[in-house]
Design a protein around this motif. Structure first.
Motif, mmCIF file in Angstrom:
data_model
loop_
_atom_site.group_PDB
_atom_site.id
_atom_site.type_symbol
_atom_site.label_atom_id
_atom_site.label_comp_id
_atom_site.label_asym_id
_atom_site.label_seq_id
_atom_site.Cartn_x
_atom_site.Cartn_y
_atom_site.Cartn_z
ATOM 1 N N LYS A 1 0.848 -1.185 0.000
ATOM 2 C CA LYS A 1 0.000 0.000 0.000
ATOM 3 C C LYS A 1 0.885 1.237 0.000
ATOM 4 C CE LYS A 1 -0.801 1.110 4.812
ATOM 5 N NZ LYS A 1 -1.755 1.351 5.842
ATOM 6 N N GLU A 2 0.382 2.292 -0.614
ATOM 7 C CA GLU A 2 1.130 3.541 -0.628
ATOM 8 C C GLU A 2 1.071 4.167 0.754
ATOM 9 O OE1 GLU A 2 0.381 6.274 -3.799
ATOM 10 O OE2 GLU A 2 0.001 4.634 -5.199
ATOM 11 N N LYS A 3 2.190 4.716 1.173
ATOM 12 C CA LYS A 3 2.250 5.336 2.495
ATOM 13 C C LYS A 3 2.018 6.833 2.376
ATOM 14 C CE LYS A 3 5.204 1.928 4.627
ATOM 15 N NZ LYS A 3 6.335 1.702 5.517
ATOM 16 N N ARG A 4 1.342 7.373 3.390
ATOM 17 C CA ARG A 4 1.150 8.825 3.457
ATOM 18 C C ARG A 4 2.487 9.483 3.764
ATOM 19 N NH1 ARG A 4 -2.829 10.343 7.953
ATOM 20 N NH2 ARG A 4 -1.442 8.962 9.062
ATOM 21 N N ILE A 5 2.706 10.645 3.174
ATOM 22 C CA ILE A 5 3.879 11.456 3.497
ATOM 23 C C ILE A 5 3.391 12.596 4.380
ATOM 24 C CG2 ILE A 5 5.670 12.980 2.587
ATOM 25 C CD1 ILE A 5 5.758 11.159 0.129
ATOM 26 N N PHE B 1 11.737 9.698 8.945
ATOM 27 C CA PHE B 1 11.581 8.341 9.444
ATOM 28 C C PHE B 1 10.343 7.706 8.835
ATOM 29 C CE2 PHE B 1 9.645 11.066 12.629
ATOM 30 C CZ PHE B 1 8.507 10.408 13.044
ATOM 31 N N GLU B 2 10.438 6.405 8.627
ATOM 32 C CA GLU B 2 9.347 5.646 8.030
ATOM 33 C C GLU B 2 8.763 4.728 9.087
ATOM 34 O OE1 GLU B 2 8.521 2.481 4.399
ATOM 35 O OE2 GLU B 2 10.460 3.509 4.523
ATOM 36 N N THR B 3 7.443 4.720 9.160
ATOM 37 C CA THR B 3 6.750 3.821 10.088
ATOM 38 C C THR B 3 6.005 2.769 9.269
ATOM 39 O OG1 THR B 3 4.686 5.078 10.145
ATOM 40 C CG2 THR B 3 6.422 5.734 11.711
ATOM 41 N N GLU B 4 5.279 1.917 9.949
ATOM 42 C CA GLU B 4 4.504 0.888 9.267
ATOM 43 C C GLU B 4 3.471 1.505 8.325
ATOM 44 O OE1 GLU B 4 3.040 -1.091 12.721
ATOM 45 O OE2 GLU B 4 4.793 -2.388 12.877
ATOM 46 N N ASN B 5 2.996 2.723 8.642
ATOM 47 C CA ASN B 5 1.903 3.324 7.878
ATOM 48 C C ASN B 5 2.265 4.575 7.094
ATOM 49 O OD1 ASN B 5 0.005 1.439 8.990
ATOM 50 N ND2 ASN B 5 0.116 2.597 10.876
ATOM 51 N N SER B 6 3.318 5.296 7.483
ATOM 52 C CA SER B 6 3.584 6.616 6.910
ATOM 53 C C SER B 6 5.077 6.886 6.797
ATOM 54 C CB SER B 6 2.962 7.707 7.794
ATOM 55 O OG SER B 6 1.591 7.480 7.985
ATOM 56 N N ILE B 7 5.395 7.938 6.032
ATOM 57 C CA ILE B 7 6.755 8.470 5.955
ATOM 58 C C ILE B 7 6.691 9.893 6.500
ATOM 59 C CG2 ILE B 7 8.658 9.137 4.442
ATOM 60 C CD1 ILE B 7 7.670 6.901 2.527
#
Length: 80
Positions: free
Chosen positions: A6-10, A55-61
């Motif tokens: 899935k695409e992550k939110r920035i 930093f990148e998390t499981e859901n977002s950047i």
């Protein structure tokens, strides 16, 4: 065909870290305006400059511009 990733939110935010950002744990940030944010678990951390961290998390950047930390009492609203 199914999407594998899935695409992550920035998310661009200004704030102060409440404790060091560590891979495998959530990040705790007091954003400008007193909003407290707890992220999902951090996957990677990268220093962009002396006052910016990616930093990148499981859901977002996240792109975090560091500011002076407010007093803990000023960081009262909660986002997750």
């Amino acid at each position: 065909m199914k999407k594998l990733f899935k695409e992550k939110r920035i998310i661009n935010i200004k704030g102060a870290v409440m404790e060091p950002i560590v891979e495998g744990r959530p990040a705790f940030v007091c954003q400008e305006g007193g909003i407290f944010r707890k992220t999902s678990n951090v996957l990677t951390v990268e220093s962009i400059s002396t006052d910016e961290v990616k930093f990148e998390t499981e859901n977002s950047i996240y792109f975090l511009t560091l500011i002076s930390p407010p007093s803990p009492r000023r960081c009262i609203k909660f986002l997750s």
